[in-house]
Design a protein around this motif. Structure first.
Motif: not given
Lengths: 277, 221, 221
Positions: A200-210, A213-218, A227-230, A234-235
């Protein structure tokens, strides 16, 4: 042994046999090259002591040839035996005056040793037949059947073998290990609620197909979820948001990268798999 | 005269009845016997003949509730009870204890219990000591000075080992299919032949009876 | 004259031996029988007498693994359909391995493999060990100190052999030199299946294990 000895050696019969036809390639019944050699030697119908090793080598090579012609994949030992026999045969055919290389055993002795091994194997074969032909307990002969009638328990021997001792030991050690089994640290997972909040926090910035991997927290450092759990959480969270109508997910084909984008402007075109509520 | 005898004669029927009664798990009725014999066989006659044959022998043919059974003669019952208690098979507990002592010697009772995960009943160790498979080796130089056990000569003798070095190792356990190719992590086999005897104090004569819990304040460590 | 007869006569000893053997759960040794009889009783004589008495009967007195047991006559096996237990089928490889061990004992795994010309697959030896036909005997005093195997009493009991001398053809094979494990010096048959772990080394001359085959017979009774 005496059964193997035939007083009237029928050499003519043996000569007439074409090894290739006499021996059907059937590896199922044979354990290894020595067993095949023994079976071949029997087709010569002579006492194993009088075996013609040259002829046996020819028979064996014919057997290998036949097996290959029929696309039988022979184990390596069969082929090693074949080359050894080919070598032995060539040495046996050399004039006797020709001395072998230094220290090498005379070909005749090698042949005799092979004949000895075949004899030995045959003796064991016969032993198996003789032993298994004996009356066997609980198959042919029976001890007293009434268990309640047996009162005397033989006591001057203890039925404990080294095998049982070993088995008892290993069982103990295994059980001990299971008792002490420590599954280690509980695997920490990236909680679904946390993943939802993050999305929800990053959603406003997802204007392009992303990409996912990039969306999930590192992952930061060695601690915390993997990382697999992140990625997995996220999925899961993103699918929930798709259901709510807040975002879209697309994937070009199975196993391809997943792309996320918020719902609304700039929707991409093209034939893609899209999850639309 | 026929060359082949199709109908077994009386003697042969008697033999068969004898074998059937001997191998049966319980008493057999005449009908049950007859069912396993050629039709028309004189089972009654065979039983009578057998009864007579065994009359006064160490084994007799008796009739219990219309069924027939070989039993040892009643007057010999005094022979049958004796020594029934003697161990023939080592119990599972005894075998397991023996195995641990063999591989981990010298080891204490507590150590055996720790591997087995259960406490050792008194009889188990006593039995092994009594059979001469296990002996007291010494005392551990640790608090409480517990007694340590090891195998005795009779153990080697029984299992046909010339010395402890000959005990089967990991290779043999694998060869015997007891250990998988993947040996459990941490599976180490101690070498009992190189057991650190220095670890132990020898037992003093008469020490064997000393209670194990006696604290030794002069202990080195 | 005394009213009570202290020393039982031959007939009475025979009765008692007969009863003991009938009531026993397994084969009894002469020593075990003697222990239950008055001192000085002629157990050997009683056994011979019983053997003769039961000769040709439905039940016979057999010597297995140097012990005595009543068993049904082999020719009556067809009658015993209800008692028959289908024996575990041994593979050809297992039977050959068993025979090689029986005739060459004590012998190592490598020796079995060398006679058969193939490596022993997993499970073959385990099965024989598990069935109690084969046992570990000790270690060969040769490089690598390989474990040696031999047959156990259960093997003799199962196949009705009174001892290892009784193995079919053993004398002839020995005379023909076929039980010699040392293959002529310098003879190397290619054998890629063999593990190069030193097992392969020929036995040292004068190896102390070598005469054990003969010693076995002397030692076992």
């Amino acid at each position: 042994m005496t059964e193997a000895f035939q007083p009237n050696l029928d050499f003519t019969a043996a000569e007439q046999v074409d090894a290739r036809e006499a021996f059907v390639v059937d590896l199922d019944g044979y354990e290894g090259p020595l067993h095949v050699l023994l079976a071949l030697a029997r087709t010569q119908k002579v006492d194993l002591l009088k075996l013609s090793i040259t002829r046996l080598a020819e028979q064996y090579l014919a057997f290998v040839h036949e097996a290959r012609r029929r696309n039988f994949s022979l184990a390596a030992d069969y082929l090693v035996m074949a080359s050894w026999l080919a070598y032995l045969k060539s040495r046996l055919l050399l004039p006797r005056t020709e001395k072998g290389k230094g220290g090498e055993m005379p070909a005749e002795e090698m042949a005799a040793a092979l004949a000895f091994r075949l004899q030995k194997l045959e003796a064991m074969r016969k032993a198996v037949e003789a032993i298994t032909a004996r009356p066997q307990l609980k198959r042919d002969v029976f001890a007293r059947g009434d268990p309640q009638a047996t009162v005397i328990v033989p006591s001057d021997r203890i039925d404990a073998s080294l095998y049982e001792l070993m088995a008892a030991y290993v069982t103990q050690r295994r059980r001990e290990e299971q008792r002490h089994y420590n599954p280690g640290q509980r695997v920490e997972a990236f909680a679904l609620e946390a993943a939802r909040d993050w999305l929800r926090e990053v959603l406003p910035r997802l204007e392009q197909w992303t990409s996912l991997e990039q969306v999930a927290p590192a992952r930061r450092g060695e601690d915390g979820p993997t990382q697999a759990s992140f990625t997995a959480s996220t999925l899961s969270a993103s699918l929930e948001l798709v259901k709510e109508g807040a975002m879209d997910v697309k994937q070009a084909e199975a196993f391809a990268e997943l792309y996320l984008k918020r719902r609304g402007r700039g929707r991409g075109r093209g034939q893609v798999l899209e999850l639309v509520p | 005269m026929m060359g082949i005898q199709f109908a077994p004669d009386h003697g042969e029927i008697e033999r068969r009845v004898e074998a059937l009664l001997f191998a049966a798990a319980g008493p057999l009725s005449a009908a049950e016997i007859a069912r396993r014999l050629p039709e028309g066989a004189d089972v009654g006659g065979a039983i009578s003949a057998l009864r007579e044959r065994y009359q006064g022998r160490g084994v007799e043919l008796e009739c219990v509730a219309d069924r027939w059974q070989f039993r040892t003669a009643a007057d010999l019952s005094f022979l049958m009870t004796e020594e029934r208690e003697e161990p023939r098979r080592l119990s599972k507990a005894a075998l397991e204890t023996l195995a641990i002592i063999a591989y981990h010697q010298p080891c204490t009772r507590a150590e055996v219990e720790s591997v087995r995960g259960v406490s050792l009943s008194r009889g188990t160790l006593d039995l092994l000591l009594e059979m001469g498979f296990v002996r007291l080796r010494g005392r551990r130089r640790s608090p409480g000075r517990p007694v340590t056990y090891g195998t005795a000569d009779k153990f080697l003798e029984h299992f046909g080992l010339s010395n402890l070095y000959d005990l089967p190792g990991v290779q043999e356990m694998k060869a015997a299919g007891l250990l998988d190719l993947s040996i459990p992590v941490g599976f180490e086999l101690p070498d009992p032949s190189r057991a650190p005897d220095g670890d132990d104090e020898p037992l003093l004569p008469g020490d064997e009876d000393a209670p194990e819990f006696a604290q030794d304040f002069v202990a080195e460590d």
